[in-house]
Write an enzyme that holds these catalytic residues in place. Structure first.
Site, PDB file in Angstrom:
ATOM      1  CG  ASP A 211     -38.914  -0.257  -4.609  1.00  0.00           C
ATOM      2  OD1 ASP A 211     -38.086  -1.102  -4.354  1.00  0.00           O
ATOM      3  OD2 ASP A 211     -39.639  -0.061  -5.729  1.00  0.00           O
TER       4      ASP A 211
ATOM      5  CG  ASP B 134      11.599  12.649  -0.111  1.00  0.00           C
ATOM      6  OD1 ASP B 134      12.664  12.140  -0.318  1.00  0.00           O
ATOM      7  OD2 ASP B 134      11.149  13.262   0.545  1.00  0.00           O
TER       8      ASP B 134
ATOM      9  N   GLY C 175       2.521   1.078   1.427  1.00  0.00           N
ATOM     10  CA  GLY C 175       2.836  -0.008   0.394  1.00  0.00           C
ATOM     11  C   GLY C 175       4.330   0.030   0.593  1.00  0.00           C
ATOM     12  CG  LEU C 176       8.821   2.249   0.424  1.00  0.00           C
ATOM     13  CD1 LEU C 176       9.351   1.130  -0.402  1.00  0.00           C
ATOM     14  CD2 LEU C 176       9.170   3.607   0.332  1.00  0.00           C
TER      15      LEU C 176
END
Length: 517
Positions: free
Chosen positions: A36, A274, A409-410
């Site tokens: 632990d 934008d 991602g674009l």
């Protein structure tokens, strides 16, 4: 306590470690078996701390269970005091040691150590890490803080930041600046950066700033009742919440509200041309209650996103998270099971996830971008640079963190759109290595593509009943990545309902027309 591959929270003694490790001149004596003892791993590797956590273990072994484990604890406690000479000691048991019922707190009280010894009762099999941190800090404050004369200048205690907290180090600096601009000094920051002697001086402040309810609300309520110190209810994460926080501090302190917004970058972009790319993006939020509640407000009111789902893993914050979800017309996901969270995300098919390290992994598997907004986190979310979540600079950091995955991602989607182009197809090398990329054919067409799989099939089969033809698979790849999974499932459902075993381009577009009705 539950054994699992992943867990959002550790047992409550880990919460106590977070408090002890954030403080100075405090030592934690933990009754625990061999195995632990993983504090060093947590705090030195993940948080990249420059010193070891102040924890001493008894580390009893199986052969010790038939002997006197109580004496092992007493020996460890005495040696810890002799070696480290702390101003105070907290004592407790790990989840495994709790089963042998040695009562470390009671034993420590009989030892007569010359410093305050604070016993911790942390039920490992009913509660978890955030409760452990909250209860530990509460017991320290309750033992050491006393009523006293207030400071001459209006001052506040900043309470809640701990070790292993999400950007706590930088949030302290940001909130200190917000208060300083209003002419308010900081009396004590606790538990992080404080010592037991500092805790004893907390009564000198005029009020408390509750930065993280998960780890300090019990102490805040006690100080409000016993030390006559009100505490703030607004967590200043996001532009709107920061403005509300300043107004609340002004009402409590009597000082004039002031907020320097000259460094703020988020609002102008949210109003720009934008930003229309971001408007209406469907996002799912999950993490600790404090950060999810803040993220929901920012996403909806400041970024123009559509929140399609939210939830938290710490049940202590379930009530306010459920209330926020109801306000937004949603049902909150309150669970500590990451598999349940994954099922919800798969069902909702959001365009972005705002979550923890767990959701980062889920997003990678599902092809959905994810920005981390809450602990638990890994080493990459303990940056060396200044990167707060609170205040004006925190709003800038959040803006960058959330926008970048969508913008990238674009870019990824555009690459997929032009994947048949000679420069961007799968077999091509990076553009900046153009000299090493495969050359186009003399006819001007794209470079040779990898051979199709046998029989012209993609080879992908779902549940043994539906096969995607290669041309359909290629057409599917032209669909934006953030809705591609939903399009695949819808098409497979459409084909299965009609007994179609092979999905062609025609099947794909028939399914699209069907679900568009």
């Amino acid at each position: 306590m539950k054994l699992t591959v992943w867990t959002y929270e550790g047992p409550p003694h880990v919460g106590a470690m977070r408090v002890a490790t954030g403080m100075r001149d405090l030592h934690y004596v933990l009754h625990a078996p061999q195995g632990d003892t993983y504090a060093d791993l947590l705090f030195t590797m993940i948080e990249r701390r420059d010193h070891r956590p102040p924890v001493t273990y008894t580390t009893f072994q199986a052969r010790d269970l038939g002997a006197d484990t109580a004496n092992l604890f007493k020996t460890a406690a005495q040696e810890a005091y002799d070696r480290f000479k702390p101003q105070a000691i907290i004592v407790g048991a790990s989840c495994t040691a709790e089963l042998i019922q040695d009562d470390p707190g009671g034993m420590a009280e009989t030892m007569g150590l010359p410093v305050p010894t604070i016993p911790l009762e942390l039920p490992s099999y009913q509660r978890k890490e955030n409760f452990g941190a909250d209860e530990t800090f509460f017991q320290i404050v309750k033992t050491l803080a006393k009523p006293m004369e207030r400071t001459k200048q209006i001052s506040a205690n900043l309470i809640g930041p701990t070790a292993l907290g999400f950007r706590h180090r930088d949030d302290i600096q940001e909130v200190t600046t917000l208060l300083s601009d209003m002419g308010i000094s900081v009396n004590v920051v606790a538990p992080m950066t404080s010592s037991p002697q500092d805790i004893a001086q907390m009564g000198a402040a005029h009020f408390n700033v509750l930065m993280y309810p998960e780890t300090a609300e019990s102490a805040a309520r006690w100080m409000e009742r016993e030390l006559d110190q009100p505490y703030t209810k607004t967590v200043p994460i996001g532009v709107g919440a920061t403005r509300d926080f300043i107004a609340e501090v002004a009402a409590i302190s009597g000082n004039e509200a002031y907020l320097d917004t000259s460094r703020l970058r988020l609002p102008w972009y949210s109003k720009s041309v934008d930003s229309t790319y971001l408007t209406g993006k469907r996002v799912f939020l999950f993490g600790d209650g404090t950060h999810v509640l803040a993220a929901a407000r920012i996403a909806q009111d400041e970024m123009g996103f559509e929140v399609v789902g939210l939830g938290c893993y710490n049940r202590e914050m379930a009530r306010p998270v459920r209330a926020k979800a109801k306000e937004m017309g949603l049902t909150a996901t309150i669970t500590d099971d990451y598999l349940e969270v994954e099922r919800v995300i798969e069902q909702l098919q959001p365009e972005m996830i705002l979550g923890t390290q767990m959701e980062r992994h889920i997003g990678k598997r599902l092809g959905i971008p994810c920005a981390v907004i809450s602990a638990p986190v890994h080493v990459q979310d303990f940056p060396a640079r200044y990167s707060p979540q609170m205040g004006i600079e925190g709003a800038n950091v959040i803006f960058d963190t959330w926008v970048h995955p969508l913008v990238m991602g674009l870019e990824e989607h555009l690459l997929h759109m032009f994947r048949e182009d000679f420069e961007f197809h799968d077999a091509a090398g990076p553009s900046h290595h153009g000299g090493h990329a495969p050359k186009p054919e003399d006819t001007g067409g794209p470079a040779p593509q990898p051979a199709a799989s046998p029989r012209g099939l993609s080879g992908e089969m779902k549940d043994g009943s539906v096969i995607w033809l290669a041309d359909a698979e290629n057409e599917l790849k032209k669909i934006p990545f953030f809705v591609r999974g939903k399009a695949r499932r819808n098409t497979e459902t459409f084909a299965a309902e009609r007994g179609v075993a092979e999905i062609s381009v025609d099947t794909l577009y028939e399914a699209k027309a069907h679900y568009a009705r």
